[in-house]
Design a protein around this motif. Structure first.
Motif, short mmCIF file in Angstrom:
data_model
loop_
_atom_site.label_atom_id
_atom_site.label_comp_id
_atom_site.label_asym_id
_atom_site.label_seq_id
_atom_site.Cartn_x
_atom_site.Cartn_y
_atom_site.Cartn_z
N ARG A 214 -5.79 5.52 2.35
CA ARG A 214 -6.87 5.42 3.33
C ARG A 214 -8.07 4.68 2.78
N ALA A 215 -8.42 4.95 1.52
CA ALA A 215 -9.57 4.29 0.92
C ALA A 215 -9.33 2.78 0.79
N LEU A 216 -8.11 2.40 0.40
CA LEU A 216 -7.79 0.98 0.28
C LEU A 216 -7.77 0.30 1.64
N GLU A 217 -7.23 0.97 2.63
CA GLU A 217 -7.21 0.39 3.98
C GLU A 217 -8.63 0.15 4.48
N ALA A 218 -9.52 1.12 4.23
CA ALA A 218 -10.91 0.96 4.64
C ALA A 218 -11.57 -0.20 3.91
N GLU A 219 -11.28 -0.32 2.62
CA GLU A 219 -11.87 -1.42 1.86
C GLU A 219 -11.33 -2.76 2.33
N LEU B 254 0.81 -1.22 0.00
CA LEU B 254 0.00 0.00 0.00
C LEU B 254 0.85 1.27 0.00
N ASP B 255 2.10 1.16 0.42
CA ASP B 255 3.00 2.32 0.45
C ASP B 255 3.40 2.77 -0.95
N ARG B 256 3.16 1.97 -1.95
CA ARG B 256 3.61 2.28 -3.30
C ARG B 256 2.70 3.29 -3.98
N ASN B 257 3.19 3.81 -5.07
CA ASN B 257 2.39 4.69 -5.92
C ASN B 257 1.60 3.78 -6.86
N LEU B 258 0.40 3.39 -6.44
CA LEU B 258 -0.37 2.37 -7.15
C LEU B 258 -0.99 2.93 -8.43
#
Length: 247
Positions: free
Chosen positions: A169-174, A153-157
């Motif tokens: 934040r959105a990915l962590e919530a998902e 998640l730390d990467r520039n996705l």
């Protein structure tokens, strides 16, 4: 867009259109011809693609290397029992069912059972798809150890479509939602026309899951009611698979 992401998109384009030429790929992917050519050269050097001997102009096809990589994903999973479970899901929902395996930061489809609909999802075996942009990938991402997940998640996705979730934040919530309900949902995040629902196959011994089952369908055909029905059925299927001796 990173060179790796471009190469993956070009590889996927070759698989979908093969035999595919530079101009075809540039037009369908929206990538400059010079960039496509560089990606093709790199993929050819790595033996992922080769020139089609039957074409009068330079056109490319996928080699068996994609399937060879897919085959490393645990031949025991591609058993008749697993295929029977996949066929049962297909028969119930009449959409494609994919068996996927994680290889580092991507998933690959190692087996599939197809819908009988005239219009259905087309995803070749062995083509890599980013974890954060697919239902299988997100299910497996949610099952990673916290430090490994954080490193991803730390990467520039990469954002593949307008629907791709790339914010931390959105990915962590998902991911938290996936961990709570057990299954993941992709709403046109890799290709706008393709959506899906997936669940990770639990690994033994407390290790992170390496494989997942997914139901993939055209986005316009995957309703919220279907998602609500597919998720629990996938959880039943993967829980049963996890109890089998597939060795």
């Amino acid at each position: 867009m990173s060179a790796i992401t471009t190469a993956i998109r070009v590889l996927e384009g070759v698989a979908a259109e093969q035999p595919a030429g530079v101009a075809d790929l540039s037009r369908s992917l929206g990538i400059p011809k010079s960039t496509v050519q560089r990606a093709l050269s790199a993929l050819a050097e790595a033996a992922w693609i080769e020139m089609d001997p039957g074409s009068t102009t330079t056109r490319w096809v996928v080699t068996t290397r994609a399937l060879a990589v897919a085959a490393q994903g645990g031949p025991e999973l591609r058993s008749e029992n697993v295929r029977r479970a996949m066929r049962a899901l297909r028969d119930e929902f009449n959409e494609n069912v994919h068996l996927t395996v994680r290889h580092g930061d991507v998933i690959v489809i190692v087996d599939k059972v197809e819908s009988t609909h005239g219009v259905r999802v087309y995803d070749p075996l062995g083509i890599p798809v980013a974890l954060h942009a697919s239902s299988s990938g997100k299910a497996l991402l949610a099952d990673l150890a916290p430090d490994e997940r954080a490193a991803y998640l730390d990467r520039n996705l990469e954002r593949y479509t307008d629907a791709t979730v790339v914010g931390r934040r959105a990915l962590e919530a998902e991911i938290e939602a996936i961990r709570e309900r057990g299954y993941s949902v992709n709403r046109g995040e890799w290709r706008p026309s393709v959506s899906g629902v997936a669940a990770a196959i639990p690994a033994r011994g407390g290790s992170s899951a390496k494989a997942a089952l997914a139901i993939a369908a055209p986005t316009e055909r995957l309703t919220e009611d279907q998602i609500a029905a597919m998720g629990p059925r996938l959880l039943e299927a993967v829980a049963e698979i996890a109890t089998w001796d597939l060795g």
